[in-house]
Design an enzyme around this catalytic site. Structure first.
Site, PDB file in Angstrom:
ATOM      1  N   HIS A  37       0.842  -1.210   0.000  1.00  0.00           N
ATOM      2  CA  HIS A  37       0.000   0.000   0.000  1.00  0.00           C
ATOM      3  C   HIS A  37       0.873   1.254   0.000  1.00  0.00           C
ATOM      4  O   HIS A  37       0.578   2.228  -0.682  1.00  0.00           O
ATOM      5  CB  HIS A  37      -0.862   0.051   1.264  1.00  0.00           C
ATOM      6  CG  HIS A  37      -1.884  -1.029   1.385  1.00  0.00           C
ATOM      7  ND1 HIS A  37      -1.761  -2.071   2.272  1.00  0.00           N
ATOM      8  CD2 HIS A  37      -3.045  -1.235   0.730  1.00  0.00           C
ATOM      9  CE1 HIS A  37      -2.818  -2.862   2.177  1.00  0.00           C
ATOM     10  NE2 HIS A  37      -3.607  -2.384   1.237  1.00  0.00           N
ATOM     11  N   GLY A 147      -2.753  -1.887  -7.164  1.00  0.00           N
ATOM     12  CA  GLY A 147      -1.648  -2.844  -7.210  1.00  0.00           C
ATOM     13  C   GLY A 147      -1.904  -3.932  -8.246  1.00  0.00           C
ATOM     14  O   GLY A 147      -3.053  -4.325  -8.494  1.00  0.00           O
ATOM     15  N   LYS A 149      -1.106  -6.955  -7.820  1.00  0.00           N
ATOM     16  CA  LYS A 149      -1.364  -8.261  -7.211  1.00  0.00           C
ATOM     17  C   LYS A 149      -2.791  -8.702  -7.537  1.00  0.00           C
ATOM     18  O   LYS A 149      -3.036  -9.850  -7.860  1.00  0.00           O
ATOM     19  CB  LYS A 149      -1.147  -8.243  -5.705  1.00  0.00           C
ATOM     20  CG  LYS A 149      -1.294  -9.664  -5.154  1.00  0.00           C
ATOM     21  CD  LYS A 149      -0.733  -9.829  -3.802  1.00  0.00           C
ATOM     22  CE  LYS A 149      -1.715  -9.424  -2.749  1.00  0.00           C
ATOM     23  NZ  LYS A 149      -2.894 -10.313  -2.692  1.00  0.00           N
ATOM     24  N   MET A 184       3.046  -9.588  -0.801  1.00  0.00           N
ATOM     25  CA  MET A 184       2.489  -8.919   0.383  1.00  0.00           C
ATOM     26  C   MET A 184       0.971  -8.855   0.289  1.00  0.00           C
ATOM     27  O   MET A 184       0.426  -8.567  -0.778  1.00  0.00           O
ATOM     28  CB  MET A 184       3.062  -7.513   0.503  1.00  0.00           C
ATOM     29  CG  MET A 184       4.486  -7.539   0.943  1.00  0.00           C
ATOM     30  SD  MET A 184       5.092  -5.884   1.291  1.00  0.00           S
ATOM     31  CE  MET A 184       6.796  -6.280   1.630  1.00  0.00           C
ATOM     32  N   SER A 186      -2.646  -8.183   3.082  1.00  0.00           N
ATOM     33  CA  SER A 186      -3.166  -8.000   4.449  1.00  0.00           C
ATOM     34  C   SER A 186      -3.570  -9.345   5.032  1.00  0.00           C
ATOM     35  O   SER A 186      -3.625  -9.522   6.246  1.00  0.00           O
ATOM     36  CB  SER A 186      -4.381  -7.070   4.444  1.00  0.00           C
ATOM     37  OG  SER A 186      -4.032  -5.853   3.844  1.00  0.00           O
ATOM     38  N   ARG A 187      -3.874 -10.316   4.159  1.00  0.00           N
ATOM     39  CA  ARG A 187      -4.329 -11.624   4.655  1.00  0.00           C
ATOM     40  C   ARG A 187      -3.174 -12.520   5.107  1.00  0.00           C
ATOM     41  O   ARG A 187      -3.420 -13.546   5.744  1.00  0.00           O
ATOM     42  CB  ARG A 187      -5.149 -12.340   3.581  1.00  0.00           C
ATOM     43  CG  ARG A 187      -6.502 -11.664   3.344  1.00  0.00           C
ATOM     44  CD  ARG A 187      -7.394 -12.470   2.433  1.00  0.00           C
ATOM     45  NE  ARG A 187      -8.757 -11.958   2.399  1.00  0.00           N
ATOM     46  CZ  ARG A 187      -9.248 -11.193   1.420  1.00  0.00           C
ATOM     47  NH1 ARG A 187      -8.504 -10.852   0.391  1.00  0.00           N
ATOM     48  NH2 ARG A 187     -10.490 -10.754   1.481  1.00  0.00           N
TER      49      ARG A 187
END
Ligand code: PAF
Length: 282
Positions: A37, A147, A149, A184, A186-187
């Protein structure tokens, strides 16, 4: 850094900024910031006059039985990280503001959202495009940063912006990885130490795909089979999908020509992770 929590205030700030000829950059997020982020915010800082970061855990993009209730949240940590990265405005709308009683309008991108993530999370992209369209209407950014991802999300958002003539420039930023290669997310914090180790097979499998591509393999089926073999060695990892598609249209391809995306999703225990790599020369 200013914290704005009402739509009305955010709209009036954006109007003033636009009147003053300022370039507004938006980084939409669901919070629980990590380096990924922060890299989007850092890019945003460079690209415009005013950097707005939205923080809203959007319920409409979580399906039944998914992790909306337990999605990690830490507002005071996020606030100080955003401040330290040079964010001008942290926009934190409440659920009641975003989806008041009687709310019934959704934005849906059709074909692109049927495959890959859409096959396993059929209502996910409808929630994403709806909230992103709302954020664009409220913040009125010139530029928005996402992002890579969530590669399919990025393609879907670009398509929505084009189809609905939204006039927002969409920038995609490369995936940031932990030292050991795990993308990367958050999970990641849900993973036990053993699961975290097992999750590395995802990155290893994509490296394998890249090596095969570099050595001249252009047959998607053969690359996908090799990727699956790497992951399947880990008993704790269950593959949802591994797919190779055209990187712009996400259409299926028979043979990889100039570039393609290989994307996968897998569950490590109960934690669902996604990752991808772009297969292109050079
Ligand atoms: O990528 C995310 O964090 C979310 O899907 C987004 C774009 C902020 C919409 O809620």
């Amino acid at each position: 850094m200013e914290i704005v929590s009402t739509i009305r205030e955010m709209c009036s700030i954006s109007d003033e900024l636009r009147k003053g000829g300022k370039t507004i950059v938006l980084v939409p997020t669901m919070g629980y910031f990590h380096e990924g982020h922060l890299s989007l915010m850092g890019e945003g800082r460079k690209r415009g006059d005013v950097l707005v970061v939205s923080l809203f855990v959007n319920p409409t993009q979580f399906g039944e039985g998914e992790d909306y209730e337990v999605y990690p949240r830490d507002f005071s940590r996020d606030k100080s990280l955003a401040e330290g990265t040079g964010v001008d405005i942290l926009f934190v709308p409440t659920m009641e503001e975003m989806y008041p009683e009687g709310y019934q309008t959704f934005v849906e991108v059709e074909r692109l959202t049927e495959s890959m993530e859409g096959r396993f999370r059929p209502t996910h992209f409808r929630g994403v495009t709806t909230v992103v369209a709302k954020l664009f209407n409220i913040v009125r950014p010139h530029i928005a940063i996402f992002g890579e991802k969530d590669f399919q999300q990025l393609v879907v958002i670009r398509w929505m912006v084009e189809d609905l003539n939204m006039g927002v420039e969409i920038i995609g930023m490369p995936i940031l990885r932990e030292r050991d290669g795990l993308a990367m997310s958050s999970r990641n914090q849900y993973l036990t130490p053993d699961q975290r180790k097992a999750a590395l097979s995802l990155n290893h499998s994509l490296q394998k795909a890249f090596q095969l591509f570099r050595s001249g393999e252009r047959n998607p089926r053969r690359i996908i089979d090799a990727v699956k073999r790497v992951i399947e060695v880990e008993g704790e990892v269950t593959i949802d999908y591994v797919e190779i598609r055209d990187a712009r249209t996400l259409e299926e391809i028979e043979i990889i020509e100039d570039q393609a995306i290989i994307a996968l999703a897998a569950k490590v225990g109960k934690v669902r992770l996604i990752d991808n790599v772009i297969l292109r020369e050079g």
